[in-house]
Scaffold this motif. Structure first.
Motif, PDB file in Angstrom:
ATOM      1  N   GLY A  13       0.960  21.323   6.696  1.00  0.00           N
ATOM      2  CA  GLY A  13       1.888  20.279   6.255  1.00  0.00           C
ATOM      3  C   GLY A  13       1.575  18.897   6.824  1.00  0.00           C
ATOM      4  N   ASP A  14       0.632  18.835   7.782  1.00  0.00           N
ATOM      5  CA  ASP A  14       0.309  17.535   8.387  1.00  0.00           C
ATOM      6  C   ASP A  14      -0.358  16.571   7.403  1.00  0.00           C
ATOM      7  OD1 ASP A  14       1.445  18.035  10.805  1.00  0.00           O
ATOM      8  OD2 ASP A  14      -0.424  18.539  11.851  1.00  0.00           O
ATOM      9  N   LEU A  15      -1.233  17.093   6.555  1.00  0.00           N
ATOM     10  CA  LEU A  15      -1.893  16.213   5.578  1.00  0.00           C
ATOM     11  C   LEU A  15      -0.849  15.600   4.648  1.00  0.00           C
ATOM     12  CD1 LEU A  15      -4.350  14.969   4.153  1.00  0.00           C
ATOM     13  CD2 LEU A  15      -4.613  17.099   2.872  1.00  0.00           C
ATOM     14  N   GLU A  16       0.105  16.425   4.212  1.00  0.00           N
ATOM     15  CA  GLU A  16       1.176  15.936   3.329  1.00  0.00           C
ATOM     16  C   GLU A  16       2.004  14.856   4.032  1.00  0.00           C
ATOM     17  OE1 GLU A  16      -0.524  19.418   1.778  1.00  0.00           O
ATOM     18  OE2 GLU A  16       0.343  19.149   3.782  1.00  0.00           O
ATOM     19  N   GLN A  17       2.258  15.095   5.328  1.00  0.00           N
ATOM     20  CA  GLN A  17       3.020  14.125   6.130  1.00  0.00           C
ATOM     21  C   GLN A  17       2.234  12.801   6.260  1.00  0.00           C
ATOM     22  OE1 GLN A  17       5.937  13.912   7.552  1.00  0.00           O
ATOM     23  NE2 GLN A  17       5.716  12.497   9.266  1.00  0.00           N
ATOM     24  N   ALA A  18       0.913  12.929   6.486  1.00  0.00           N
ATOM     25  CA  ALA A  18       0.053  11.732   6.598  1.00  0.00           C
ATOM     26  C   ALA A  18       0.079  10.944   5.293  1.00  0.00           C
ATOM     27  CB  ALA A  18      -1.376  12.150   6.946  1.00  0.00           C
ATOM     28  N   LEU A  19      -0.039  11.651   4.181  1.00  0.00           N
ATOM     29  CA  LEU A  19      -0.012  10.992   2.865  1.00  0.00           C
ATOM     30  C   LEU A  19       1.347  10.326   2.611  1.00  0.00           C
ATOM     31  CD1 LEU A  19      -1.980  13.658   0.818  1.00  0.00           C
ATOM     32  CD2 LEU A  19      -2.585  11.248   0.924  1.00  0.00           C
ATOM     33  N   ALA A  20       2.415  10.986   3.037  1.00  0.00           N
ATOM     34  CA  ALA A  20       3.761  10.418   2.862  1.00  0.00           C
ATOM     35  C   ALA A  20       3.892   9.098   3.632  1.00  0.00           C
ATOM     36  CB  ALA A  20       4.822  11.413   3.335  1.00  0.00           C
ATOM     37  N   LEU A  21       3.297   9.037   4.831  1.00  0.00           N
ATOM     38  CA  LEU A  21       3.349   7.799   5.627  1.00  0.00           C
ATOM     39  C   LEU A  21       2.520   6.692   4.975  1.00  0.00           C
ATOM     40  CD1 LEU A  21       3.144   9.249   9.258  1.00  0.00           C
ATOM     41  CD2 LEU A  21       5.126   8.192   8.155  1.00  0.00           C
ATOM     42  N   MET A  22       1.383   7.087   4.371  1.00  0.00           N
ATOM     43  CA  MET A  22       0.553   6.095   3.670  1.00  0.00           C
ATOM     44  C   MET A  22       1.296   5.549   2.449  1.00  0.00           C
ATOM     45  SD  MET A  22      -3.273   7.683   3.899  1.00  0.00           S
ATOM     46  CE  MET A  22      -3.365   9.151   4.881  1.00  0.00           C
ATOM     47  N   VAL A  23       2.036   6.427   1.782  1.00  0.00           N
ATOM     48  CA  VAL A  23       2.833   5.994   0.625  1.00  0.00           C
ATOM     49  C   VAL A  23       3.983   5.088   1.100  1.00  0.00           C
ATOM     50  CG1 VAL A  23       4.410   6.786  -1.189  1.00  0.00           C
ATOM     51  CG2 VAL A  23       2.220   7.955  -0.844  1.00  0.00           C
ATOM     52  N   LYS A  24       4.636   5.477   2.190  1.00  0.00           N
ATOM     53  CA  LYS A  24       5.761   4.702   2.739  1.00  0.00           C
ATOM     54  C   LYS A  24       5.365   3.242   2.997  1.00  0.00           C
ATOM     55  CE  LYS A  24       8.736   4.302   6.815  1.00  0.00           C
ATOM     56  NZ  LYS A  24       9.107   4.867   8.135  1.00  0.00           N
ATOM     57  N   TYR A  25       4.178   3.067   3.587  1.00  0.00           N
ATOM     58  CA  TYR A  25       3.726   1.703   3.932  1.00  0.00           C
ATOM     59  C   TYR A  25       2.788   1.109   2.873  1.00  0.00           C
ATOM     60  CZ  TYR A  25       5.921   2.592   8.415  1.00  0.00           C
ATOM     61  OH  TYR A  25       6.845   2.872   9.400  1.00  0.00           O
ATOM     62  N   ASP A  26       2.643   1.826   1.756  1.00  0.00           N
ATOM     63  CA  ASP A  26       1.844   1.332   0.630  1.00  0.00           C
ATOM     64  C   ASP A  26       0.387   1.043   1.015  1.00  0.00           C
ATOM     65  OD1 ASP A  26       1.812   0.842  -2.064  1.00  0.00           O
ATOM     66  OD2 ASP A  26       2.201  -1.301  -1.873  1.00  0.00           O
ATOM     67  N   THR A  27      -0.140   1.829   1.961  1.00  0.00           N
ATOM     68  CA  THR A  27      -1.487   1.503   2.473  1.00  0.00           C
ATOM     69  C   THR A  27      -2.599   1.907   1.500  1.00  0.00           C
ATOM     70  OG1 THR A  27      -1.875   3.569   3.689  1.00  0.00           O
ATOM     71  CG2 THR A  27      -0.617   1.879   4.827  1.00  0.00           C
ATOM     72  N   LEU A  28      -2.318   2.863   0.621  1.00  0.00           N
ATOM     73  CA  LEU A  28      -3.339   3.253  -0.360  1.00  0.00           C
ATOM     74  C   LEU A  28      -3.547   2.118  -1.368  1.00  0.00           C
ATOM     75  CD1 LEU A  28      -2.131   6.943  -0.846  1.00  0.00           C
ATOM     76  CD2 LEU A  28      -4.166   6.226   0.416  1.00  0.00           C
ATOM     77  N   THR A  29      -2.452   1.515  -1.797  1.00  0.00           N
ATOM     78  CA  THR A  29      -2.535   0.380  -2.736  1.00  0.00           C
ATOM     79  C   THR A  29      -3.215  -0.813  -2.066  1.00  0.00           C
ATOM     80  OG1 THR A  29      -0.413   1.131  -3.590  1.00  0.00           O
ATOM     81  CG2 THR A  29      -1.165  -1.014  -4.347  1.00  0.00           C
ATOM     82  N   GLN A  30      -2.868  -1.065  -0.790  1.00  0.00           N
ATOM     83  CA  GLN A  30      -3.482  -2.192  -0.052  1.00  0.00           C
ATOM     84  C   GLN A  30      -4.991  -1.974   0.131  1.00  0.00           C
ATOM     85  OE1 GLN A  30      -1.235  -2.421   3.608  1.00  0.00           O
ATOM     86  NE2 GLN A  30       0.681  -2.641   2.473  1.00  0.00           N
ATOM     87  N   THR A  31      -5.362  -0.719   0.422  1.00  0.00           N
ATOM     88  CA  THR A  31      -6.781  -0.402   0.613  1.00  0.00           C
ATOM     89  C   THR A  31      -7.544  -0.605  -0.699  1.00  0.00           C
ATOM     90  OG1 THR A  31      -6.254   1.174   2.369  1.00  0.00           O
ATOM     91  CG2 THR A  31      -8.407   1.408   1.334  1.00  0.00           C
ATOM     92  N   ARG A  32      -6.918  -0.192  -1.784  1.00  0.00           N
ATOM     93  CA  ARG A  32      -7.524  -0.384  -3.111  1.00  0.00           C
ATOM     94  C   ARG A  32      -7.745  -1.879  -3.373  1.00  0.00           C
ATOM     95  NH1 ARG A  32      -5.981  -1.409  -8.304  1.00  0.00           N
ATOM     96  NH2 ARG A  32      -7.091  -0.264  -9.951  1.00  0.00           N
ATOM     97  N   ALA A  33      -6.740  -2.684  -3.039  1.00  0.00           N
ATOM     98  CA  ALA A  33      -6.846  -4.144  -3.232  1.00  0.00           C
ATOM     99  C   ALA A  33      -7.994  -4.716  -2.392  1.00  0.00           C
ATOM    100  CB  ALA A  33      -5.530  -4.813  -2.864  1.00  0.00           C
ATOM    101  N   ASP A  34      -8.169  -4.190  -1.181  1.00  0.00           N
ATOM    102  CA  ASP A  34      -9.284  -4.635  -0.322  1.00  0.00           C
ATOM    103  C   ASP A  34     -10.636  -4.320  -0.969  1.00  0.00           C
ATOM    104  OD1 ASP A  34      -7.438  -5.471   1.496  1.00  0.00           O
ATOM    105  OD2 ASP A  34      -7.941  -4.020   3.067  1.00  0.00           O
ATOM    106  N   ALA A  35     -10.757  -3.108  -1.508  1.00  0.00           N
ATOM    107  CA  ALA A  35     -12.019  -2.708  -2.163  1.00  0.00           C
ATOM    108  C   ALA A  35     -12.322  -3.640  -3.338  1.00  0.00           C
ATOM    109  CB  ALA A  35     -11.929  -1.258  -2.640  1.00  0.00           C
ATOM    110  N   PHE A  36     -11.310  -3.905  -4.157  1.00  0.00           N
ATOM    111  CA  PHE A  36     -11.497  -4.807  -5.302  1.00  0.00           C
ATOM    112  C   PHE A  36     -11.824  -6.233  -4.842  1.00  0.00           C
ATOM    113  CE2 PHE A  36      -9.892  -1.345  -7.807  1.00  0.00           C
ATOM    114  CZ  PHE A  36     -10.393  -1.565  -9.088  1.00  0.00           C
ATOM    115  N   GLY A  37     -11.222  -6.631  -3.717  1.00  0.00           N
ATOM    116  CA  GLY A  37     -11.494  -7.965  -3.162  1.00  0.00           C
ATOM    117  C   GLY A  37     -12.959  -8.124  -2.783  1.00  0.00           C
TER     118      GLY A  37
END
Length: 332
Positions: A275-299
């Motif tokens: 369940g730790d991976l799910e918890q890690a993903l939930a925290l990334m979603v909470k702080y929107d870090t996946l979207t921010q990382t995507r924006a960095d790659a596109f930048g």
């Protein structure tokens, strides 16, 4: 993208540079031979024969062609770049204790760690012999510096990977070392050998640097968002291997005390539970870090395309432009 959607930019580039790449492959075959130690060509052939896009040597050939180069030193330099890349892969697989690369067993698994390390050393030596043959001290300087940066990046990654103090600037340093340094050196030497202007050589360096960073950030993001059939990796491998990549670094930076304790336990101490991976993903979603990382790659992909504006108008330039788009299109 200007080319037909059926053909990917790197495939179009490979088609355009096919004659030169044939010569590069012939040179690689010749130079990886060893009359005294048959294991060297065995191990090298396993890795070189595993396919891969041969993107780095193509970048050298593309840069030289775009700058109007006539000669054969671009062939030597493209082979040099591929040898450096192959040597680092052999060493990486030993350090990471990897069992698979490009869907095949790694050399360290088929032979042993000693063979992988020593053959990697041999390929580094071969790459320096090839560089010297160009007679350009500047080319030697660029590729020698890149080799040092790659090694430095690997050592930095080893110490920074599980340390929660690792921030985005250290992450960028690691990415420049392990990925972008060889991309930027590959494009830069292509321009140097072609006698391009200082402005063009700098633009080629900037393109390779930004392309390499976009490529690695996209890779790190796909570890959490990718489809394992396409990426060849299981979702969350980086988390299981306790690697601090950008989506996690961004989440750690905003963590509450309780969340930070979770990251300390799973990443720093490596005590992972169901369940730790799910918890890690939930925290990334909470702080929107996946979207921010995507924006960095596109930048970074945008920066790569911007760098091309200083280079000669040439069909290859458009392919390199599309390549920058393609590197991040995997995130759509």
């Amino acid at each position: 993208m200007h080319n037909s959607m059926t053909q990917k930019p790197h495939e179009l580039l490979a088609e355009t540079l096919a004659a030169e790449m044939d010569k590069v492959n012939d040179l690689i075959q010749t130079r990886m031979a060893s009359e005294h130690a048959p294991r060297i060509p065995e191990v090298t052939a396993h890795l070189v024969g595993a396919g891969g896009k041969r993107l780095r040597p193509m970048l050298t050939l593309a840069a030289a062609k775009m700058c109007g180069y006539q000669g054969d030193h671009d062939i030597r330099l493209a082979a040099t770049v591929e040898f450096i890349h192959t040597a680092t892969l052999l060493h990486d697989d030993v350090v990471d204790e990897s069992a698979q690369r490009r869907g095949r067993p790694t050399a360290n698994l088929l032979w042993d760690n000693k063979s992988s390390v020593l053959v990697g050393d041999y390929l580094f030596s071969r790459s320096f012999q090839l560089m010297v043959e160009t007679g350009s001290l500047r080319v030697l300087d660029i590729l020698a510096n890149a080799s040092a940066t790659i090694a430095e990046g690997e050592v930095l990654q080893m110490t920074a990977a599980m340390d929660l103090k690792t921030d985005e600037s250290i992450y960028l340093q690691v990415v420049r070392g392990k990925t972008a340094a060889l991309f930027s050196a590959a494009t830069e030497v292509g321009g140097v050998i072609a006698g391009a202007s200082e402005v063009e050589v700098k633009a080629l360096f900037d393109y390779g640097d930004a392309l390499g960073i976009a490529f690695q950030i996209a890779d790190d993001l796909l570890d959490y968002q990718g489809d394992s059939k396409t990426t060849g990796k299981n979702v969350g491998d980086d988390f299981r291997e306790r690697k601090l990549t950008l989506p996690v670094i961004k989440a750690v930076a905003q963590a509450t005390d309780e969340e930070r304790a979770f990251w300390v336990r799973t990443i720093e101490k490596g005590r992972q539970e169901d369940g730790d991976l799910e918890q890690a993903l939930a925290l990334m979603v909470k702080y929107d870090t996946l979207t921010q990382t995507r924006a960095d790659a596109f930048g970074w992909a945008t920066r790569a395309k911007k760098a091309l504006e200083a280079l000669p108008d040439h069909p290859v330039r458009q392919m390199l432009h599309d390549l920058a788009d393609y590197v991040v299109s995997r995130l759509n």
